[in-house]
Design an enzyme around this catalytic site. Structure first.
Site: not given
Ligand SMILES: [Zn+2]
Lengths: 135, 332
Positions: B235, B286
């Site tokens: 992440y 994103y």
């Protein structure tokens, strides 16, 4: 064009005494009435002994810079006239950490471990924030 | 299963699809920390027989929509009262604070972060779905403006519109499907001691990240360890999270994540631990980390645009915030 008002705390039960003290320009820390552990940010229960009894004690008001950032645009409109501005994490002598701004310093001169002392910034009627100055 | 921040609701999807009885639904909290957790909860529901097929999704219009933290009233309650009044307002500020501390404690550098951003950009160049198709040099990285020192523009994820879904079902059902599946070997979630959502500086050692707690359970659940993993999708809302996660999940020792990135280890081409092979949140899009899970599945299917030799993938969601993680492996 004037900036919108700065965000100010809307204290909960656990935090009210901290903010009331700050409004008097006093820095206090929450301490477990049962085992004596100091904790920050304030919360209802001691994470060590689970007591819900606590007192708020005068803090030394001294600490060291633990980390910091320098915020550049774009930021929240209420901070737009301050960029670039610093936000610091201070490690207090009591061992807990606290967020603040470091005043009276060039952002490039901020360094880890720098000794700082608390001061207060009045942001609104009845609302003052703990801030820091080089010791 | 959805992220708790999701704005599209289960019942809305069900009534659009004409599903007569949606018998299992739920959500996982903590923004970008949710993705692997949502997949894990779906897998548990299937393993217990509560559900046969579960969809995990994330949809956002962050490129065209507003910023959720821009419209707050000026009275700030909850944990925000302990950092927002001083202007620690944006996620980038909150992670920059940890990044600085990592530099102080371990000597990690902006060069290390540049290596992360450049590796992921290199991956995006081959990925037609990626938003960023312009090569990035070291000079491009350092010439970009600061957003929150020590972090610059290319340390930050993109703002994207996107909608992604993962479909989970039983291994028996999956064998009948056209595409080869990926097996869930294990998942975990973690919140360490004394954690605030993202301004996590109050625990004794904030660099002992929630990922370090999730890691122990992940490797136990998956029955493997970091040495068994061929490819990772970490992440990367901000580049320092990659460095911190490499350390937390045991791919290197504490403080060695930056030098590991700078050694080229994360590159699909020749790296020892190819990472974010679609370009990740920094250079693909994103979508709160859902795209990382999907790229993990592509690697196992052999359909990545930066395909590596891959039998096992580890994916993380979050770190910095309450965290989740997954190990996926190739279906036999
Ligand atoms: Zn106690």
């Amino acid at each position: 064009m004037s900036s919108p008002p700065r965000p100010v705390p809307d204290p909960d039960v656990a935090g009210a005494l901290f903010w009331e003290a700050a409004a008097r320009h006093e820095l206090v820390l929450q301490k477990c009435a049962s085992c004596g552990t100091i904790r920050h940010p304030p919360r209802p229960m001691c994470p060590v002994c689970n007591s819900m009894e606590s007192i708020f004690e005068q803090a030394s008001g001294r600490g060291r810079i633990w980390s910091w950032v320098v915020a550049h645009a774009p930021v929240l409109p209420s901070f737009a006239d301050k960029v670039p501005y610093n936000v610091v994490v201070v490690e207090l002598e009591e061992g807990v950490r606290m967020i603040g701004n470091l005043l009276d310093i060039e952002n490039d001169a901020i360094a880890e471990g720098m000794e700082v002392v608390v001061d207060f910034e009045d942001v609104e009627q009845g609302v003052s924030l703990p801030v820091w100055r080089p010791a | 299963m959805k992220y708790s921040l999701e704005n599209t609701f289960e019942h809305d999807i069900a009534r659009n699809l004409g599903i007569p009885n949606l018998r299992y639904f739920g959500d996982v909290a903590y923004g970008g920390g949710a993705g692997c957790g949502a997949v894990g909860h779906a897998a548990m529901a299937i393993a217990t027989g509560t559900a046969e097929t579960v969809v995990v999704w994330r949809a956002r219009n962050r490129g065209s929509g507003g910023r959720p933290w821009a419209s707050k009233s000026n009275r700030i309650g909850g944990e925000l009262q302990w950092y927002l009044p001083w202007g620690l307002s944006r996620p980038v500020d909150q992670i920059a604070m940890l990044a600085r501390r990592h530099m102080i404690e371990y000597g990690s550098t902006e060069e290390h972060l540049a290596a992360v951003a450049m590796a992921f950009r290199e991956h995006a160049l081959n990925n037609p779905y990626a938003m960023m198709h312009k090569p990035m040099t070291r000079e491009d990285y350092f010439d970009a403006r600061f957003v929150s020192e020590p972090l610059r523009l290319f340390d930050c994820c993109l703002e994207s519109d996107g909608a992604l879904a993962v479909v989970l079902t039983t291994p028996e059902r999956a064998r009948d499907l056209k595409e080869p599946g990926a097996l869930v070997s294990g998942f975990s979630q973690g919140i360490g001691p004394d954690h605030l959502v993202m301004a996590n500086y109050f625990t004794p050692d904030p660099l002992d990240s929630p990922g370090a707690y999730a890691a122990k359970d992940l490797w136990n659940a998956a029955g493997m360890g970091p040495d068994d993993i061929d490819c990772v999708q970490l992440y990367d809302a901000f580049s320092p999270l990659v460095v911190i996660s490499l350390e937390a999940y045991g791919f290197c020792k504490a403080g060695e994540g930056g030098p590991m990135a700078a050694s080229g280890a994360l590159r699909a081409q020749g790296g020892s631990l190819p990472c974010n092979t679609s370009g990740g949140s920094l250079s693909e899009a994103y979508v709160h980390g859902m795209n990382l899970i999907i790229e993990g599945v592509r690697q196992l299917r052999g359909t990545s645009t930066n395909q590596v030799q891959c039998e096992t993938v580890m994916v993380t969601s979050g770190n910095g915030v309450p965290t989740s993680s997954l190990v996926l492996r190739k279906a036999a």
